[in-house]
Design a protein around this motif. Structure first.
Motif, PDB file in Angstrom:
ATOM      1  N   ARG A  10       0.835  -1.101  -0.039  1.00 54.42           N
ATOM      2  CA  ARG A  10       0.040   0.091  -0.020  1.00 54.42           C
ATOM      3  C   ARG A  10       1.125   1.335  -0.003  1.00 54.42           C
ATOM      4  N   ALA A  11       2.151   1.246   0.789  1.00 51.27           N
ATOM      5  CA  ALA A  11       2.658   2.333   0.958  1.00 51.27           C
ATOM      6  C   ALA A  11       3.642   2.760  -0.519  1.00 51.27           C
ATOM      7  N   ARG A  12       3.702   1.667  -1.291  1.00 53.64           N
ATOM      8  CA  ARG A  12       4.633   1.610  -2.453  1.00 53.64           C
ATOM      9  C   ARG A  12       3.572   2.401  -3.625  1.00 53.64           C
ATOM     10  N   VAL A  13       2.305   1.829  -3.692  1.00 52.54           N
ATOM     11  CA  VAL A  13       1.139   2.414  -4.742  1.00 52.54           C
ATOM     12  C   VAL A  13       0.643   3.549  -4.287  1.00 52.54           C
ATOM     13  N   THR A  34       6.519  10.755  13.231  1.00 50.97           N
ATOM     14  CA  THR A  34       7.631  10.022  13.204  1.00 50.97           C
ATOM     15  C   THR A  34       7.528   8.520  12.819  1.00 50.97           C
ATOM     16  N   ARG A  35       6.393   7.762  13.411  1.00 53.74           N
ATOM     17  CA  ARG A  35       6.382   6.248  13.501  1.00 53.74           C
ATOM     18  C   ARG A  35       5.827   6.104  11.863  1.00 53.74           C
ATOM     19  N   ILE A  36       5.131   7.132  11.160  1.00 55.69           N
ATOM     20  CA  ILE A  36       4.545   7.018   9.845  1.00 55.69           C
ATOM     21  C   ILE A  36       5.765   6.863   8.907  1.00 55.69           C
ATOM     22  N   ILE A  37       6.592   8.069   9.175  1.00 51.60           N
ATOM     23  CA  ILE A  37       7.529   8.373   8.166  1.00 51.60           C
ATOM     24  C   ILE A  37       8.626   7.070   8.352  1.00 51.60           C
ATOM     25  N   ARG A  38       8.920   6.489   9.448  1.00 50.37           N
ATOM     26  CA  ARG A  38       9.602   5.110   9.773  1.00 50.37           C
ATOM     27  C   ARG A  38       8.937   4.208   8.859  1.00 50.37           C
ATOM     28  N   LEU A  39       7.798   4.202   9.042  1.00 55.74           N
ATOM     29  CA  LEU A  39       7.101   2.884   8.306  1.00 55.74           C
ATOM     30  C   LEU A  39       7.010   2.832   6.744  1.00 55.74           C
ATOM     31  N   ILE A  40       6.952   4.299   6.204  1.00 54.40           N
ATOM     32  CA  ILE A  40       7.126   4.398   4.758  1.00 54.40           C
ATOM     33  C   ILE A  40       8.664   4.295   4.343  1.00 54.40           C
ATOM     34  N   GLN A  41       9.632   4.389   5.320  1.00 47.46           N
ATOM     35  CA  GLN A  41      11.031   4.296   4.967  1.00 47.46           C
ATOM     36  C   GLN A  41      11.550   2.911   4.948  1.00 47.46           C
ATOM     37  N   GLY A  42      10.652   2.171   6.087  1.00 46.90           N
ATOM     38  CA  GLY A  42      10.962   0.727   6.086  1.00 46.90           C
ATOM     39  C   GLY A  42      10.478   0.068   4.896  1.00 46.90           C
ATOM     40  N   CYS A  43       9.410   0.580   4.023  1.00 48.96           N
ATOM     41  CA  CYS A  43       8.953  -0.005   2.755  1.00 48.96           C
ATOM     42  C   CYS A  43       9.806   0.230   1.788  1.00 48.96           C
ATOM     43  N   ARG A  45      10.566   3.458   0.637  1.00 52.15           N
ATOM     44  CA  ARG A  45      10.189   4.782  -0.003  1.00 52.15           C
ATOM     45  C   ARG A  45      11.002   6.051   0.688  1.00 52.15           C
ATOM     46  N   THR A  46      11.032   6.963   0.085  1.00 49.48           N
ATOM     47  CA  THR A  46      11.824   8.056   0.824  1.00 49.48           C
ATOM     48  C   THR A  46      10.478   9.214   0.927  1.00 49.48           C
ATOM     49  N   VAL A  47      10.928   9.976   2.321  1.00 48.74           N
ATOM     50  CA  VAL A  47       9.971  11.046   2.477  1.00 48.74           C
ATOM     51  C   VAL A  47      10.866  12.263   2.308  1.00 48.74           C
ATOM     52  N   PRO A  48      10.373  13.117   1.629  1.00 43.66           N
ATOM     53  CA  PRO A  48      11.293  14.344   1.416  1.00 43.66           C
ATOM     54  C   PRO A  48      11.491  15.265   2.554  1.00 43.66           C
ATOM     55  N   ILE A  56       0.523  18.330   8.698  1.00 47.13           N
ATOM     56  CA  ILE A  56       1.859  17.776   9.116  1.00 47.13           C
ATOM     57  C   ILE A  56       3.269  18.196   8.143  1.00 47.13           C
ATOM     58  N   THR A  57       4.018  18.559   8.616  1.00 49.55           N
ATOM     59  CA  THR A  57       5.474  19.049   7.949  1.00 49.55           C
ATOM     60  C   THR A  57       6.400  17.776   8.457  1.00 49.55           C
ATOM     61  N   THR A  58       7.025  17.255   7.185  1.00 47.78           N
ATOM     62  CA  THR A  58       8.238  16.345   7.613  1.00 47.78           C
ATOM     63  C   THR A  58       9.269  17.043   8.259  1.00 47.78           C
ATOM     64  N   PRO A  59      10.301  16.365   9.029  1.00 48.27           N
ATOM     65  CA  PRO A  59      11.384  16.999   9.399  1.00 48.27           C
ATOM     66  C   PRO A  59      12.260  17.381   8.634  1.00 48.27           C
ATOM     67  N   PRO A  60      13.002  18.528   8.893  1.00 51.17           N
ATOM     68  CA  PRO A  60      14.287  18.893   7.927  1.00 51.17           C
ATOM     69  C   PRO A  60      15.375  17.837   7.726  1.00 51.17           C
TER      70      PRO A  60
END
Length: 60
Positions: A10-13, A34-43, A45-48, A56-60
């Motif tokens: 699901r995260a990939r598509v 933070t947990r959501i970003i780690r989940l996406i990265q664990g799959c 994908r990168t989070v800009p 929500i704004t992702t961390p710099p």
């Protein structure tokens, strides 16, 4: 804990444009960004950095 294969599929598509508009401040208070970003990265994908997704704004 690593995300499941189904979760990663699901995260990939899923495109950010599809789910970012529904992330309100109330929903963001329930979610742990933070947990959501780690989940996406664990799959794989990168989070800009400084990406605005709903309220929500992702961390710099």
């Amino acid at each position: 804990m690593n995300p499941s294969a189904e979760c990663c599929e699901r995260a990939r598509v899923t495109h950010e444009e599809c789910f970012c508009p529904i992330i309100t401040p109330k929903l963001a208070a329930i979610l742990n960004p933070t947990r959501i970003i780690r989940l996406i990265q664990g799959c794989g994908r990168t989070v800009p950095r400084n990406f605005k997704c709903g309220s929500i704004t992702t961390p710099p």
